[in-house]
Design a protein around this motif. Structure first.
Motif, PDB file in Angstrom:
ATOM      1  N   ARG A  73       0.854  -1.189   0.000  1.00 31.01           N
ATOM      2  CA  ARG A  73       0.000   0.000   0.000  1.00 31.01           C
ATOM      3  C   ARG A  73       0.895   1.245   0.000  1.00 31.01           C
ATOM      4  NH1 ARG A  73      -4.421  -0.386   4.618  1.00 31.01           N
ATOM      5  NH2 ARG A  73      -2.691  -1.087   5.944  1.00 31.01           N
ATOM      6  N   PRO A 371       0.772  -0.271  -6.076  1.00 29.21           N
ATOM      7  CA  PRO A 371      -0.182   0.808  -5.827  1.00 29.21           C
ATOM      8  C   PRO A 371       0.111   2.045  -6.664  1.00 29.21           C
ATOM      9  CG  PRO A 371       1.468   0.769  -4.104  1.00 29.21           C
ATOM     10  CD  PRO A 371       1.747  -0.423  -4.979  1.00 29.21           C
ATOM     11  N   LEU A 372      -0.916   2.810  -6.943  1.00 32.96           N
ATOM     12  CA  LEU A 372      -0.725   4.150  -7.469  1.00 32.96           C
ATOM     13  C   LEU A 372      -0.094   5.011  -6.380  1.00 32.96           C
ATOM     14  CD1 LEU A 372      -4.197   4.638  -9.202  1.00 32.96           C
ATOM     15  CD2 LEU A 372      -2.064   3.876 -10.264  1.00 32.96           C
ATOM     16  N   GLN A 375      -2.088   6.019  -3.207  1.00 35.76           N
ATOM     17  CA  GLN A 375      -3.417   5.408  -3.369  1.00 35.76           C
ATOM     18  C   GLN A 375      -4.086   5.104  -2.030  1.00 35.76           C
ATOM     19  OE1 GLN A 375      -3.366   1.944  -5.917  1.00 35.76           O
ATOM     20  NE2 GLN A 375      -5.352   1.183  -5.192  1.00 35.76           N
ATOM     21  N   HIS A 376      -3.304   4.784  -1.015  1.00 37.14           N
ATOM     22  CA  HIS A 376      -3.878   4.325   0.250  1.00 37.14           C
ATOM     23  C   HIS A 376      -3.671   5.312   1.401  1.00 37.14           C
ATOM     24  CE1 HIS A 376      -2.879   0.689  -2.176  1.00 37.14           C
ATOM     25  NE2 HIS A 376      -4.117   0.374  -1.849  1.00 37.14           N
TER      26      HIS A 376
END
Length: 401
Positions: A73, A371-372, A375-376
């Motif tokens: 993440r 993940p981008l 993103q999280h």
């Protein structure tokens, strides 16, 4: 492989990952594959530098980053701000592992050195990844794989005799360091289960390179002889190398006397069994310059496929030399699930390398794509007890990039 109880072996371990590029992210990828909750802390304005490595890029995403950062993440934090550092310190209070590859001195300036973090959380396993380790006269130097391959001796034994220095085709020092970091972290974590106390894991690229010069270091320690490159040949057994065939190359592993004798009979060279120069492995090593052209002449008479089938039938270890397309087309590689399909929110359908270690009851898996950037962030901060109003305030202040 099917998971018999739905539980991943490391799913209770929380890792705060400040590392980027390769060695650290490879380590945390290995941990994440086995279920560790790896929270990747990325800098604003681009995040991990590997996001920009390439080409190739897939819909703007670096193929290298997609491979290394699955199952993790991402949260963006400005560690140049006191608020960003305060968030990190709060996260570290509840973490099991911290890993970083900041340049020497950076963690001290941020107040995130081992002594600082262990004061917050005495049970934390703290891993430093660097070029030369945290002690010694080179500890302040920056390190890269190429530099470590050169200074560890790897480049002096790679390639062919009389060729210029050549690095190993893959970033071996980086990858070995990531593997040793995972080994060190899990060893320290097992010790923590007994003692309740964390400790500092210190891994470097140069030492990880040196650790893999097993035969070459052993020879030097025993005789003072300095090893050089041998191409595909082995330093202590023969024949154990690649030979040209009619249409390509084949690797031959006649690593003991039985395999040597089987190979000679299988390829129609029983005459070599009566040649005193090749009677046993020590003689074959002494006479390697005579043996190699004889074997090359023999193997050039047929195709790689012919020899593989012939030698497999005789029980002689052998195999073709694949390019990457051939690797993933091989039915055995496919049966071992070494190419895993994933859906990425930007890149769409992609593939990733499978998990190379299979556990019978709690196997690891590739579950989520890389993940981008950030993103999280909201999700992670909420898990660590921050309210929506706090997250909004962090965004307004630019702490989240």
């Amino acid at each position: 492989m099917q998971n018999s109880n739905g539980k991943l072996p490391l799913q209770d371990i929380k890792v705060i990952d400040f590392s980027q590029i390769l060695a650290g992210p490879f380590c945390t990828m290995l941990l994440a594959d086995m279920g560790a909750d790896v929270i990747k802390i990325e800098k604003p304005n681009g995040g991990d530098d590997t996001r920009r490595y390439g080409p190739p890029f897939i819909e703007g995403e670096s193929a290298a980053f997609l491979t290394l950062n699955r199952n993790k993440r991402s949260i963006v934090l400005d560690l140049k701000s006191e608020q960003g550092l305060a968030i990190v310190r709060h996260m570290l209070e509840d973490a099991d592992v911290m890993i970083h590859n900041f340049r020497p001195g950076v963690v001290d300036r941020m107040g995130l050195a081992f002594e600082d973090v262990s004061a917050l959380n005495p049970a934390i396993v703290y891993c430093t990844v660097s070029g030369f380790g945290t002690t010694g006269p080179y500890s302040s130097r920056a390190g890269f794989d190429l530099v470590a391959q050169g200074m560890s001796g790897l480049m002096s034994i790679n390639g062919f005799p009389d060729s210029p220095p050549a690095k190993v085709g893959v970033p071996m020092a980086d990858l070995n360091t990531g593997m040793f970091c995972a080994y060190g972290i899990l060893t320290a974590y097992i010790n923590r289960l007994v003692t309740g106390k964390g400790q500092h894991v210190d891994a470097s690229l140069i030492e990880s390179g040196i650790a893999y010069t097993l035969y070459e270091s052993a020879t030097y320690f025993a005789t003072g002889e300095v090893a050089g490159p041998l191409g595909s040949a082995h330093r202590m057994i023969a024949p154990y190398q690649a030979f040209a065939t009619q249409d390509g190359y084949i690797n031959i592993g006649a690593a003991n006397q039985n395999n040597w004798e089987r190979m000679c009979r299988a390829v129609g060279r029983e005459d070599l069994l009566d040649d005193e120069r090749f009677a046993s492995n020590p003689e074959r090593m002494v006479s390697i310059d005579a043996l190699t052209p004889i074997m090359e002449e023999t193997f050039r008479t047929q195709t790689t496929d012919h020899w593989v089938k012939t030698l497999e039938k005789a029980g002689v270890p052998c195999g073709p030399i694949y390019n990457m397309k051939q690797v993933y087309a091989d039915p055995h590689v496919q049966s071992r699930e070494m190419a895993v399909p994933l859906e990425h929110p930007k890149a769409g359908s992609i593939r990733n390398i499978g998990v190379p270690v299979k556990l019978s009851d709690t196997p690891g898996s590739v579950r989520t794509p890389a993940p981008l950037l950030g993103q999280h962030s909201d999700e992670v901060l909420t898990e660590f007890g921050y309210e929506d109003t706090d997250v909004t305030a962090f965004k307004d202040a630019g702490v989240l990039g």
